[in-house]
Design a protein around this motif. Structure first.
Motif, PDB file in Angstrom:
ATOM      1  N   SER A 626      86.521  -0.630  11.977  1.00 51.41           N
ATOM      2  CA  SER A 626      87.817  -0.791  12.628  1.00 51.41           C
ATOM      3  C   SER A 626      87.889  -2.073  13.449  1.00 51.41           C
ATOM      4  CB  SER A 626      88.110   0.418  13.520  1.00 51.41           C
ATOM      5  OG  SER A 626      87.044   0.612  14.431  1.00 51.41           O
ATOM      6  N   LEU A 627      86.776  -2.473  14.051  1.00 50.45           N
ATOM      7  CA  LEU A 627      86.801  -3.659  14.903  1.00 50.45           C
ATOM      8  C   LEU A 627      87.116  -4.917  14.100  1.00 50.45           C
ATOM      9  CD1 LEU A 627      83.713  -2.935  17.180  1.00 50.45           C
ATOM     10  CD2 LEU A 627      86.131  -2.511  17.658  1.00 50.45           C
ATOM     11  N   ALA A 628      86.733  -4.939  12.828  1.00 52.43           N
ATOM     12  CA  ALA A 628      86.971  -6.127  12.009  1.00 52.43           C
ATOM     13  C   ALA A 628      88.450  -6.320  11.710  1.00 52.43           C
ATOM     14  CB  ALA A 628      86.192  -6.011  10.694  1.00 52.43           C
ATOM     15  N   TYR A 629      89.205  -5.227  11.709  1.00 52.15           N
ATOM     16  CA  TYR A 629      90.614  -5.309  11.336  1.00 52.15           C
ATOM     17  C   TYR A 629      91.566  -5.181  12.529  1.00 52.15           C
ATOM     18  CZ  TYR A 629      88.859  -4.570   6.613  1.00 52.15           C
ATOM     19  OH  TYR A 629      88.200  -4.692   5.431  1.00 52.15           O
ATOM     20  N   LEU A 630      91.052  -4.732  13.670  1.00 50.76           N
ATOM     21  CA  LEU A 630      91.931  -4.419  14.794  1.00 50.76           C
ATOM     22  C   LEU A 630      92.746  -5.620  15.243  1.00 50.76           C
ATOM     23  CD1 LEU A 630      92.659  -2.062  16.626  1.00 50.76           C
ATOM     24  CD2 LEU A 630      90.924  -2.852  18.231  1.00 50.76           C
ATOM     25  N   ARG A 631      92.137  -6.797  15.243  1.00 51.05           N
ATOM     26  CA  ARG A 631      92.837  -7.980  15.723  1.00 51.05           C
ATOM     27  C   ARG A 631      93.964  -8.407  14.782  1.00 51.05           C
ATOM     28  NH1 ARG A 631      90.883 -12.435  12.988  1.00 51.05           N
ATOM     29  NH2 ARG A 631      88.996 -12.069  11.753  1.00 51.05           N
ATOM     30  N   ARG A 632      93.954  -7.932  13.544  1.00 54.05           N
ATOM     31  CA  ARG A 632      95.000  -8.313  12.590  1.00 54.05           C
ATOM     32  C   ARG A 632      96.228  -7.412  12.685  1.00 54.05           C
ATOM     33  NH1 ARG A 632      92.513  -8.202   6.802  1.00 54.05           N
ATOM     34  NH2 ARG A 632      94.658  -8.876   6.351  1.00 54.05           N
ATOM     35  N   LEU A 633      96.100  -6.264  13.357  1.00 61.37           N
ATOM     36  CA  LEU A 633      97.185  -5.289  13.371  1.00 61.37           C
ATOM     37  C   LEU A 633      98.166  -5.567  14.511  1.00 61.37           C
ATOM     38  CD1 LEU A 633      94.997  -2.121  12.736  1.00 61.37           C
ATOM     39  CD2 LEU A 633      96.493  -3.255  11.086  1.00 61.37           C
ATOM     40  N   PRO A 634      99.477  -5.451  14.248  1.00 60.06           N
ATOM     41  CA  PRO A 634     100.487  -5.700  15.295  1.00 60.06           C
ATOM     42  C   PRO A 634     100.668  -4.474  16.195  1.00 60.06           C
ATOM     43  CG  PRO A 634     101.566  -5.188  13.218  1.00 60.06           C
ATOM     44  CD  PRO A 634     100.100  -5.174  12.926  1.00 60.06           C
TER      45      PRO A 634
END
Length: 726
Positions: A626-634
């Motif tokens: 989840s940490l790898a994708y969290l920054r991409r989510l609005p």
């Protein structure tokens, strides 16, 4: 020239001999050739019909007609040739002897037709038949010559006499050979050979006659008065020959007409046979397509039902038991999604081969569609079905090379037994499917046998499905409960989480874990989410009227709806219909739902965020990567799952995880909400480590909106109330 004696040139009288110079009318010679050819063609036509005629009586009839045509053709040709013969002495013909020669020709023709009707006779038989037929034709010729009555004495040249007989035998042999050849091949080739054969036979018969005539020499005394003339009774002979010729032509025309009709019939039969062959191939192809799976070449559902019904009937009669097994590949969808459908198809082919190799020859295996297979196996012992299922599980665990990668797949199996679990095919299949469902729910890669409890559970869920669908259609029975979310900085009520409940008429108040999965499995989860979202928006208007103008409401979104491209449009439509401000609405999505298809989720969330709706990620920490994708989510908010909060007072590991999540979320400028707060120790830890908001039983259980309003007044600080209690 009376009698049947034959004299050769070597026995000429010593005195008073005169060799007469005789001639032939060229037009009558040509006519004799035409008649011989017509008779030969008619005979060949009839010989061909004999190949197709199976009835004995009709074969005899055709032989007789063919013999008449051939005999008439030879005989007519002979006497037309005799009419063409012009000698300087008086000649007339004995009619009795003339008719006798016709009988000789008929006998030879009957023998010829008999030989022509034989399928592929040996060369020896053909040579013998040709000798007999040729001798018969020669006998007809020289018996016809014996019908000449004249003061001249007939003598024959020995060499030409022998040559004429050789020509007759050779012509007969050629006719038999040609008859065999033109029977085979294409219709065009048959016709070409038939006409060629008729021309050759006509030429051979005519050549034999005129060779015999060339061998003839007439000898008269020197005092005989000579004058070139035709036969005295030529009119009678013409009438006989004309009648015979007319008969030949009639028979030839009739044979040609009948032959053409039979040829047409044969072509029609050939076309019909070709169509029947095509229909057989088409029927076989349809049978294959109707009852077999084209990918794995196993039985499909329809073919399985037919074979299974027969096997079930047989086992019912013999009293033997059998097992029905449903097999389903675990996580098969991931193969299609990651490696492509070609790799998925290859996997299914390999799985089908492995299943087939693990079974006995008498066992039945079918592919029902997708990654679902069904096996029916006769039982030799009570332990046989479990042993077979375990053998299948082991077969599936062998690595498989797909798209250059080594994959290990597992399988879930559900089993029902005949006759314990059912006596009909439908019952056994349904119960095996229920057992498979239990295997899937028990962690996969396991075997489960059917038991009555599964049927009761399935019946209960089916009834719940019908009742839930009816509740959605009627808009009754569904309720929204709300749980407050407290802001730790201000101590005030920050927002509410909307939680759906179903007041079932027989089972009472049901929580989402009892019916959300049913809605997702049966295709009306979108309708349920729409109802929840609509009701929450109306409740926001009601809250405004009660003095909660700034309060926000968080609504859960199903994982299935997060893959629906229509979701942003539906949210916008509901906001417009309810006149609800978008900034007061927050949509919660689970971490696992986001990560199942991250790229599509990002597009949908950005569309919703553009409406002004806030977004929250629920149950954070329970997913993977989840940490790898969290920054991409609005996102606006991150909710820590209750599983990390429960033991936070006693587990240092949980405290470290929660601390790290809060720090990471703040670094990404996200607010943090902790779920499941039930004690002051948990609350104190969260306050100390900068958590923004909390919710849990420490403040309130989920309750109806009116009850919640009675518990919390506008601008009240629930955090102070909790502190006062403790």
């Amino acid at each position: 020239m009376e009698g049947f004696s034959i004299h050769f040139l070597g026995s000429l009288p010593a005195q008073g001999q005169l060799l007469l110079d005789c001639r032939h009318d060229p037009w009558l010679v040509l006519l004799s050739y035409v008649i011989a050819t017509a008779g030969s063609l008619s005979t060949l036509n009839i010989a061909k019909q004999l190949d197709h005629e199976q009835r004995h009586s009709m074969r005899i009839t055709w032989v007789l007609v063919g013999a008449l045509c051939l005999a008439g053709g030879i005989w007519s040709m002979h006497f037309i040739g005799m009419l063409a013969f012009q000698a300087p002495v008086a000649i007339h013909y004995d009619l009795a002897t003339t008719l006798l020669s016709l009988l000789v020709a008929l006998a030879a023709a009957l023998l010829a037709l008999y030989c022509m009707a034989q399928p592929r006779p040996s060369l020896t038989r053909q040579l013998l038949a040709a000798f007999i037929i040729g001798s018969g034709i020669a006998a007809m010729h020289y018996s016809g010559m014996a019908a000449i009555r004249s003061p001249a004495q007939a003598y024959y040249h020995g060499g030409l006499f022998a040559l004429s007989i050789a020509i007759a035998i050779s012509a007969s042999f050629a006719a038999l050979l040609l008859t065999q050849y033109f029977r085979y091949g294409s219709l065009r080739r048959q016709k070409s050979l038939k006409y060629s054969a008729a021309l050759v036979m006509g030429a051979a018969i005519t050549s034999m006659h005129y060779t015999g005539m060339a061998a003839l020499y007439l000898v008269v005394p020197e005092s005989t008065e000579l004058q070139l003339r035709s036969a005295d009774n030529s009119v009678q002979l013409v009438l006989i020959v004309a009648t015979t010729t007319l008969l030949i032509l009639s028979l030839s025309l009739a044979a040609a007409w009948i032959g053409r009709k039979l040829d047409d019939k044969e072509r029609d039969l050939q076309r019909v046979n070709a169509l029947l062959v095509q229909l057989d191939h088409a029927r076989a192809s349809l049978e294959q397509a109707a009852h077999f799976d084209p990918l794995t070449e196993l039985l499909n559902r329809r073919g399985f039902n037919r074979v299974f019904a027969a096997a079930l009937e047989e086992h019912a009669i013999t009293g033997r038991s059998l097992a029905v097994m449903f097999l389903d590949m675990d996580h098969f969808k991931r193969i299609n999604d990651t490696l492509g459908h070609d790799a998925g198809d290859e996997l299914l082919r390999v799985v089908a081969q492995r299943i087939r190799s693990a079974l006995r020859e008498r066992d039945i295996v079918a592919r029902f569609g997708g990654d679902e297979f069904c096996v029916v196996a006769s039982l030799d012992s009570h332990t046989a079905p479990r042993l077979l299922a375990l053998r299948l599980l082991e077969q599936m665990k062998e690595p498989i090379m797909l798209a250059g990668r080594k994959m290990v797949m597992t399988t879930s199996i559900g089993i029902s037994l005949f006759p314990q679990d059912g006596s009909s095919a439908d019952e056994l299949l349904k119960h095996a499917d229920l057992a498979l469902y239990q295997s899937k729910g028990s962690g996969r890669n396991v075997v489960h046998f059917f038991n009555p409890h599964l049927r009761q559970k399935a019946s209960f869920e089916l009834q719940l499905e019908e009742d839930l669908r009816q509740s959605l259609q009627q808009g009754s029975g569904l309720l929204l409960y709300y749980q407050p979310i407290i802001d730790l900085r201000t101590g005030e009520l920050a927002k509410l989480e909307a939680l759906v409940r179903w007041k079932h008429p027989h089972h009472g108040l049901l929580t989402p874990d009892r019916f959300i999965a049913i809605a997702e499995a049966n295709g009306f989860i979108a309708q349920l989410d729409d109802w929840v979202l609509t009701q929450a928006c109306y409740d926001l208007r009601y809250l405004s009227e009660k003095g909660y103008a700034e309060l926000r409401v968080a609504v859960n979104c199903s994982a299935l709806n997060l893959s629906n491209d229509l979701l942003p449009g539906r949210v916008e439509q509901i906001l417009n219909e309810t006149h609800c401000p978008a900034q007061r609405l927050e949509l919660e999505v689970t971490e696992s739902a986001l990560l199942s298809n991250i790229n599509r989720a990002i597009d949908l969330l950005e569309g919703i965020r553009a409406l002004g709706v806030s977004l929250s990620i629920d149950d954070f920490g329970t997913g993977y990567s989840s940490l790898a994708y969290l920054r991409r989510l609005p996102l606006n908010t991150l909710k820590i799952d209750r599983s990390f909060i429960q033991d936070i007072a006693h587990s240092s590991q949980d405290r470290e995880i929660v601390h790290a999540i809060i720090a990471m979320a703040h670094a990404l400028h996200l607010k943090v909400v902790a779920e499941g707060v039930e004690s002051t120790q948990q609350l104190s830890f969260l306050q100390e480590h900068g958590c923004d908001q909390v919710q849990g039983y420490l403040f309130s259980k989920p309750v109806p909106l009116d009850e919640l309003i009675n518990q919390f007044q506008p601008h009240e600080r629930p955090l102070e109330r909790v502190a006062a209690r403790f």
